[in-house]
Design a protein around this motif. Structure first.
Motif, PDB file in Angstrom:
ATOM      1  N   SER A 192       0.836  -1.191   0.000  1.00 31.63           N
ATOM      2  CA  SER A 192       0.000   0.000   0.000  1.00 31.63           C
ATOM      3  C   SER A 192       0.870   1.239   0.000  1.00 31.63           C
ATOM      4  O   SER A 192       2.038   1.206   0.390  1.00 31.63           O
ATOM      5  CB  SER A 192      -0.909  -0.007   1.241  1.00 31.63           C
ATOM      6  OG  SER A 192      -1.605   1.221   1.354  1.00 31.63           O
ATOM      7  N   SER A 193       0.294   2.351  -0.440  1.00 36.02           N
ATOM      8  CA  SER A 193       0.996   3.626  -0.346  1.00 36.02           C
ATOM      9  C   SER A 193       0.989   4.137   1.084  1.00 36.02           C
ATOM     10  O   SER A 193       1.805   4.980   1.453  1.00 36.02           O
ATOM     11  CB  SER A 193       0.352   4.660  -1.275  1.00 36.02           C
ATOM     12  OG  SER A 193      -1.036   4.786  -0.997  1.00 36.02           O
ATOM     13  N   ASP A 245      -6.082   1.738 -14.820  1.00 34.00           N
ATOM     14  CA  ASP A 245      -4.884   1.907 -13.990  1.00 34.00           C
ATOM     15  C   ASP A 245      -3.957   0.705 -14.002  1.00 34.00           C
ATOM     16  O   ASP A 245      -2.802   0.814 -13.571  1.00 34.00           O
ATOM     17  CB  ASP A 245      -5.288   2.205 -12.545  1.00 34.00           C
ATOM     18  CG  ASP A 245      -5.790   3.620 -12.363  1.00 34.00           C
ATOM     19  OD1 ASP A 245      -5.235   4.529 -13.002  1.00 34.00           O
ATOM     20  OD2 ASP A 245      -6.739   3.829 -11.578  1.00 34.00           O
ATOM     21  N   ARG A 282     -10.966   2.442 -12.974  1.00 31.04           N
ATOM     22  CA  ARG A 282     -11.196   3.298 -11.803  1.00 31.04           C
ATOM     23  C   ARG A 282     -12.625   3.204 -11.286  1.00 31.04           C
ATOM     24  O   ARG A 282     -12.932   3.730 -10.218  1.00 31.04           O
ATOM     25  CB  ARG A 282     -10.845   4.748 -12.148  1.00 31.04           C
ATOM     26  CG  ARG A 282      -9.361   4.940 -12.326  1.00 31.04           C
ATOM     27  CD  ARG A 282      -8.935   6.377 -12.343  1.00 31.04           C
ATOM     28  NE  ARG A 282      -7.494   6.467 -12.514  1.00 31.04           N
ATOM     29  CZ  ARG A 282      -6.834   7.605 -12.703  1.00 31.04           C
ATOM     30  NH1 ARG A 282      -7.508   8.755 -12.753  1.00 31.04           N
ATOM     31  NH2 ARG A 282      -5.521   7.603 -12.846  1.00 31.04           N
ATOM     32  N   LYS A 311     -13.806   0.466  -5.299  1.00 29.43           N
ATOM     33  CA  LYS A 311     -13.012   1.597  -5.779  1.00 29.43           C
ATOM     34  C   LYS A 311     -12.059   1.109  -6.875  1.00 29.43           C
ATOM     35  O   LYS A 311     -12.095  -0.055  -7.266  1.00 29.43           O
ATOM     36  CB  LYS A 311     -12.240   2.241  -4.622  1.00 29.43           C
ATOM     37  CG  LYS A 311     -13.116   2.924  -3.585  1.00 29.43           C
ATOM     38  CD  LYS A 311     -12.271   3.619  -2.521  1.00 29.43           C
ATOM     39  CE  LYS A 311     -13.137   4.325  -1.484  1.00 29.43           C
ATOM     40  NZ  LYS A 311     -12.310   4.986  -0.439  1.00 29.43           N
ATOM     41  N   THR A 331      -6.187  -0.945  -8.801  1.00 31.24           N
ATOM     42  CA  THR A 331      -4.881  -0.321  -9.007  1.00 31.24           C
ATOM     43  C   THR A 331      -3.806  -1.280  -9.471  1.00 31.24           C
ATOM     44  O   THR A 331      -2.796  -0.857 -10.033  1.00 31.24           O
ATOM     45  CB  THR A 331      -4.410   0.333  -7.702  1.00 31.24           C
ATOM     46  OG1 THR A 331      -4.404  -0.677  -6.675  1.00 31.24           O
ATOM     47  CG2 THR A 331      -5.330   1.465  -7.289  1.00 31.24           C
ATOM     48  N   SER A 385      -7.058  -3.050  -4.845  1.00 31.38           N
ATOM     49  CA  SER A 385      -7.904  -1.881  -5.091  1.00 31.38           C
ATOM     50  C   SER A 385      -7.658  -0.786  -4.070  1.00 31.38           C
ATOM     51  O   SER A 385      -7.130  -1.019  -2.980  1.00 31.38           O
ATOM     52  CB  SER A 385      -9.381  -2.312  -5.054  1.00 31.38           C
ATOM     53  OG  SER A 385     -10.241  -1.201  -5.049  1.00 31.38           O
ATOM     54  N   GLU A 386      -8.102   0.411  -4.444  1.00 34.39           N
ATOM     55  CA  GLU A 386      -8.068   1.536  -3.511  1.00 34.39           C
ATOM     56  C   GLU A 386      -8.985   1.319  -2.310  1.00 34.39           C
ATOM     57  O   GLU A 386      -8.877   2.035  -1.319  1.00 34.39           O
ATOM     58  CB  GLU A 386      -8.453   2.832  -4.232  1.00 34.39           C
ATOM     59  CG  GLU A 386      -7.361   3.378  -5.133  1.00 34.39           C
ATOM     60  CD  GLU A 386      -7.726   4.742  -5.715  1.00 34.39           C
ATOM     61  OE1 GLU A 386      -8.885   5.177  -5.519  1.00 34.39           O
ATOM     62  OE2 GLU A 386      -6.866   5.354  -6.367  1.00 34.39           O
ATOM     63  N   ASP A 387      -9.879   0.333  -2.384  1.00 32.61           N
ATOM     64  CA  ASP A 387     -10.742   0.051  -1.233  1.00 32.61           C
ATOM     65  C   ASP A 387     -10.023  -0.739  -0.138  1.00 32.61           C
ATOM     66  O   ASP A 387     -10.626  -1.099   0.877  1.00 32.61           O
ATOM     67  CB  ASP A 387     -12.018  -0.683  -1.670  1.00 32.61           C
ATOM     68  CG  ASP A 387     -11.737  -2.028  -2.344  1.00 32.61           C
ATOM     69  OD1 ASP A 387     -10.622  -2.566  -2.188  1.00 32.61           O
ATOM     70  OD2 ASP A 387     -12.650  -2.537  -3.022  1.00 32.61           O
ATOM     71  N   PRO A 410      -5.092   2.384   0.499  1.00 30.32           N
ATOM     72  CA  PRO A 410      -5.268   1.748  -0.816  1.00 30.32           C
ATOM     73  C   PRO A 410      -4.201   0.690  -1.072  1.00 30.32           C
ATOM     74  O   PRO A 410      -3.049   0.834  -0.658  1.00 30.32           O
ATOM     75  CB  PRO A 410      -5.124   2.919  -1.789  1.00 30.32           C
ATOM     76  CG  PRO A 410      -4.254   3.904  -1.065  1.00 30.32           C
ATOM     77  CD  PRO A 410      -4.627   3.781   0.387  1.00 30.32           C
ATOM     78  N   THR A 422      -1.732  -0.783  -3.637  1.00 28.82           N
ATOM     79  CA  THR A 422      -1.096  -0.237  -4.838  1.00 28.82           C
ATOM     80  C   THR A 422      -0.391  -1.293  -5.673  1.00 28.82           C
ATOM     81  O   THR A 422      -0.158  -1.084  -6.865  1.00 28.82           O
ATOM     82  CB  THR A 422      -0.079   0.844  -4.458  1.00 28.82           C
ATOM     83  OG1 THR A 422       0.823   0.303  -3.470  1.00 28.82           O
ATOM     84  CG2 THR A 422      -0.768   2.073  -3.888  1.00 28.82           C
TER      85      THR A 422
END
Length: 427
Positions: A15-16, A222, A238, A270, A273, A288-290, A313, A315
């Motif tokens: 994750s970020s 993405d 997205r 969401k 990614t 996913s961003e979720d 999220p 990544t």
């Protein structure tokens, strides 16, 4: 006699947010280990021949330099930290795990030798950040925030004399994307697929140097992953959907093509990614961003496992089979290139010693000889397959002729793929 135990396969997710790299056993679903600390942007997590993990770290608030972390599979903490000359946005390793390639936030590309940490070469590739990298054999494909895609012949990139003889440092440059490029995947070396914020995926011939198709989607894409069993790929949107897309098209049709979207996998709330396909194509992993990770059975297109990574999220996702072998100590990656044991200096070109001339036994020559020998004997070449005591140099004329023949074979393959109609896909 009982059959030998199957090697463990892990699903990795990063994750970020600084939530570490989570690893789950693909067979049991149990969490295997969590590697900390780690906060990575998309396309910046790489398995190095499944021997260890490399991750370029997202910049902390107010920071202007990044780090690359190396992790062993059985230790939760960082094994080695490296500090490149600029923050790395994209990271990729060759199949043998001999080399690591990073795309920088200032548009530069860095190529390191893993065993020594030596920076072999760095060059300015794009006007803006390098967002993604694709690699097959001697071809490197880079995608940028500036919307451009470039194809690099690494035989030329690594050799000073070859670089001086060509008109441009890259093999091809594509500018058909209107917005930043988000992901790149190479299909058997002859074809590359790119995704972009402009709501398209584009298919490129790496041998002809041209765009073959542009596929439009209802949302920005993405992430992409290829199905190795057939001529389809998955595009993460997205809108939370994963679009199942056919590469094949009637070549009499010109322009944009939306009929290639065969369906969609829908279980994320969401943006999707990151995507990763298993080697046999039977499993697809999505992040996913979720904050969730999903494992899909591609035959029935159903979710078979669900993992929760963190509140942040996801990544990056990968599928790995860890090789827990006795490895020599990992070396930090050098920030600049060193020469003959002298003090490190800024790496711009790979210079030979004064009055040196190309001789057989150098790195590029040996690479080309082995590459061509494998082609002549029906084998498959791999990136940088040369001995440990080689030196820099140039390929010979025979090598160039054989490479041209190889590209002709790639052309035949490209046309075979693109003549596959969407309706011919096997379930």
């Amino acid at each position: 006699m009982a059959p030998p135990p199957q090697p463990k396969q892990l699903v990795l997710a990063a994750s970020s947010a600084d939530a570490g790299v989570a690893a789950w056993d693909l067979r049991t679903g149990a969490e295997d280990i969590r590697l900390r600390p780690c906060a990575s942007r998309p396309r910046s997590l790489a398995s190095v021949a499944d021997r260890f993990l490399a991750s370029a770290q997202a910049l902390p608030a107010g920071g202007n330099s990044g780090t690359i972390h190396f992790y062993y599979w059985d230790k939760p903490q960082v094994a080695v930290k490296s500090f490149p000359a600029e923050p790395i946005r994209a990271l990729i390793a060759d199949q043998e795990g001999s080399y690591l390639i990073g795309g920088g936030s200032n548009g530069n590309i860095f190529l390191w030798e893993v065993s020594s940490g030596e920076l072999l070469h760095t060059w300015h590739a794009h006007y803006r950040a390098v967002r993604c990298l694709g690699l097959y054999d001697y071809l490197l494909v880079s995608g940028s925030e500036d919307g451009t895609i470039k194809v690099w012949d690494l035989i030329t990139v690594l050799d000073e004399q070859s670089r001086l003889e060509v008109q441009t440092p890259y093999l091809y440059s594509f500018s058909q994307h209107a917005l930043p490029v988000t992901d790149i995947a190479c299909f058997l070396g002859a074809i590359a697929i790119s995704s972009s914020e402009d709501r398209t995926c584009k298919i490129w011939s790496l041998s002809e140097g041209r765009m073959l198709r542009s596929i439009s989607f209802p949302t920005s894409i993405d992430s992409i992953a290829l199905d190795p069993r057939s001529h389809i790929f998955y595009a993460g949107g997205r809108d939370g959907k994963i679009y199942v897309t056919a590469m094949g098209v009637d070549l009499s049709f010109h322009g944009r093509d939306e009929s290639s979207i065969l369906g969609a996998l829908d279980d994320h709330s969401k943006a999707v990614t990151s995507l990763a396909s298993s080697r046999d194509g039977l499993l697809l992993v999505s992040g996913s961003e979720d904050g969730n990770v999903r494992v899909w059975d591609t035959r029935c297109q159903q979710v078979t496992r669900k993992f929760k990574h963190s509140q942040g999220p996801v990544t990056n996702v990968l599928i790995v089979t860890p090789q827990r072998v006795n490895l020599p100590p990992l070396q930090p990656l050098r920030k600049v290139r060193s020469a003959n044991g002298e003090a490190e200096r800024q790496a711009v070109l790979l210079h030979r010693p004064e009055n040196d001339v190309p001789i057989p036994g150098n790195k590029t020559f040996i690479f080309m000889e082995r590459y061509l020998d494998e082609l002549q004997h029906g084998g498959s070449s791999r990136l940088f397959d040369f001995g440990p005591n080689a030196q820099n140099g140039t390929p010979n004329q025979q090598g160039t002729e054989w490479r041209d023949r190889y590209l002709e074979l790639q052309d035949l393959f490209v046309h075979e793929v693109l003549h596959q109609m969407p309706s011919s896909r096997n379930p």
